[in-house]
Design an enzyme around this catalytic site. Structure first.
Site, short mmCIF file in Angstrom:
data_model
loop_
_atom_site.label_atom_id
_atom_site.label_comp_id
_atom_site.label_asym_id
_atom_site.label_seq_id
_atom_site.Cartn_x
_atom_site.Cartn_y
_atom_site.Cartn_z
NE ARG A 193 -4.12 -2.21 2.26
CZ ARG A 193 -3.66 -3.19 2.74
NH1 ARG A 193 -2.56 -3.59 3.51
NH2 ARG A 193 -4.53 -4.11 2.81
CE LYS B 222 -0.43 13.25 -14.18
NZ LYS B 222 -1.08 14.18 -15.26
CD GLU C 127 7.80 16.65 -21.71
OE1 GLU C 127 7.26 17.76 -21.29
OE2 GLU C 127 6.92 15.73 -22.16
CE LYS D 217 5.68 17.48 -13.65
NZ LYS D 217 6.30 16.36 -14.40
CD GLU E 11 -3.76 16.73 -14.27
OE1 GLU E 11 -4.85 16.40 -14.51
OE2 GLU E 11 -2.69 16.26 -14.56
NE ARG F 7 0.98 17.15 -12.15
CZ ARG F 7 1.56 16.36 -11.45
NH1 ARG F 7 1.18 16.28 -10.12
NH2 ARG F 7 2.37 15.50 -11.71
CG ASN G 1 -1.04 16.96 -19.44
OD1 ASN G 1 -0.06 16.29 -19.47
ND2 ASN G 1 -2.18 17.15 -18.74
CG HIS H 209 1.80 15.92 -23.26
ND1 HIS H 209 2.49 17.04 -23.59
CD2 HIS H 209 2.64 15.01 -22.51
CE1 HIS H 209 3.77 16.98 -23.02
NE2 HIS H 209 3.76 15.82 -22.36
CG HIS I 216 -0.67 11.09 -24.88
ND1 HIS I 216 -1.27 11.18 -23.46
CD2 HIS I 216 0.76 11.00 -24.75
CE1 HIS I 216 -0.18 11.62 -22.65
NE2 HIS I 216 0.92 11.45 -23.10
CG HIS J 24 6.64 11.20 -24.16
ND1 HIS J 24 5.29 11.25 -24.55
CD2 HIS J 24 6.83 12.25 -23.08
CE1 HIS J 24 4.63 12.14 -23.57
NE2 HIS J 24 5.49 12.60 -22.98
#
Length: 366
Positions: free
Chosen positions: A111, A133, A175, A217, A227, A232, A236, A239, A243, A256
């Site tokens: 956990r 993330k 980035e 960042k 978010e 935040r 993206n 992005h 994606h 990427h």
């Protein structure tokens, strides 16, 4: 929430005292991929053992498919058999795949155990290792299964980048440039001036680019960790398009950062087409992105060979859509991004992709 980010060479020197300062034990699972194990294993393990660490080493294949439940289950078994419990922590040494997979395992094992990120690529140093993330992929989409799990420490050693091929440097620069576009016009101007020095790994320009990128960042993440305000989400930029491109490339044939570069070109055109970004600022952004270098064939096979309609269709698998609507981060001007709340007509998206395709096709000839 925030992590302590240290940018230094050699960054692992004094790790024992650093771990104690942050309440971490000297019992550490170290995860590499095959490449980072070959490059950095001896240095990392020798440094930690000299500091009195008890270590368990894990290695995964150096490919995107390692970010999977199957890979995680295999590593869980090794950790359980070795007696790893909640008193341990995990150190992820590698790029985005290792950082994401290692963070996912740390977030879910018992956990949750602490994770320390030690990124070895420019993209990871400036983006994926920062912010907590962590995720694995599903055949139907990238990064769809994951957690918010902040690293206790992010340990960045810019000297690691000297082992990378040029393709990875330019992928990471996507980035870096993104931060200028979304949050800091002064930084963007600095990047335009020193772009060639940074991509050639010249100091102090390289370390400064890493420091400023990771700082931007971290600041955005601290202000909007989950978010909830939309801030935040501005990380993206490009992005949603990217994606879709990555899915078309089967998450294998396109880096990427390369997808993000192409995605930002599309996003600049969409920002302009919807009336937010001026022609002058559009051209300035395109001029900067045209300086990126792609391997021969990537532009033709991974972008221009696919129709605009195919890209749009694949964008709908992106987790950044809400209620089956695509969410776009756009620019009002360089250094000022925003999350567009209203739905965008598919025809406007297709128009932006077509303009991006025409621009990229022309730039590729020069």
């Amino acid at each position: 929430m925030s992590s302590t980010i240290i940018v230094n060479t050699p960054v692992l020197s004094g790790a024992g005292a650093l771990y104690r300062k942050h309440g971490l034990t000297a019992k550490t699972v170290v995860i590499f991929d095959e490449n980072t194990r070959n490059l950095f294993r001896d240095q990392v393990i020798a440094t930690l053992e000299a500091e009195g660490f008890r270590l368990l080493e894990l290695t995964v294949p150096a490919r995107e498919t390692s970010k999977s439940l199957n890979a995680a289950y295999r590593l869980y078994a090794t950790m359980i058999e070795a007696g790893v419990d909640r008193s341990w922590n995990l150190l992820a040494v590698g790029g985005g795949v290792v950082g994401d997979l290692g963070g996912f395992i740390a977030a879910s094992y018992y956990r949750g155990i602490p994770v320390v990120q030690c990124p070895t690529t420019l993209l990871a140093m400036t983006d994926s290792a920062i912010g907590g993330k962590v995720a694995i992929n599903h055949p139907l989409g990238k990064n769809l299964i994951g957690f918010f799990h902040m690293p206790e420490l992010v340990l960045i050693d810019p000297s690691f980048l000297r082992t990378l091929p040029e393709r990875e440097i330019f992928a990471g620069m996507a980035e870096v440039v993104k931060y200028g576009f979304i949050a800091d016009r002064t930084f963007l101007d600095w990047l335009e001036e020193h772009f060639d020095r940074i991509t050639a790994l010249k100091e102090p320009f390289l370390t400064e680019a890493v420091r400023r990128s990771s700082s931007i960042k971290a600041d955005v993440v601290e202000k909007d960790f989950r978010e909830t305000t939309g801030l935040r989400a501005t990380l993206n930029f490009g992005h949603t398009f990217a994606h879709g491109l990555e899915k078309l490339a089967e998450y294998r044939y396109l880096r990427h950062g390369e997808a993000v570069t192409l995605g930002m070109i599309c996003a600049l055109w969409l920002s302009n087409g919807l009336g937010y970004l001026s022609e002058k600022d559009l051209q300035g952004g395109l001029d900067l992105l045209a300086r990126f270098r792609f391997p021969k064939g990537v532009i033709k096979r991974r972008f221009l060979a696919h129709s605009s309609e195919a890209l749009l269709e694949n964008m709908f698998s992106d987790k950044k859509k809400l209620d089956s609507k695509l969410r776009f981060v756009l620019l009002k001007k360089p250094g000022e991004a925003f999350l567009l709340e209203e739905n965008v007509d598919d025809r406007e998206v297709l128009k932006a992709i077509e303009r991006a395709r025409a621009f990229v096709a022309t730039a590729a000839k020069h």
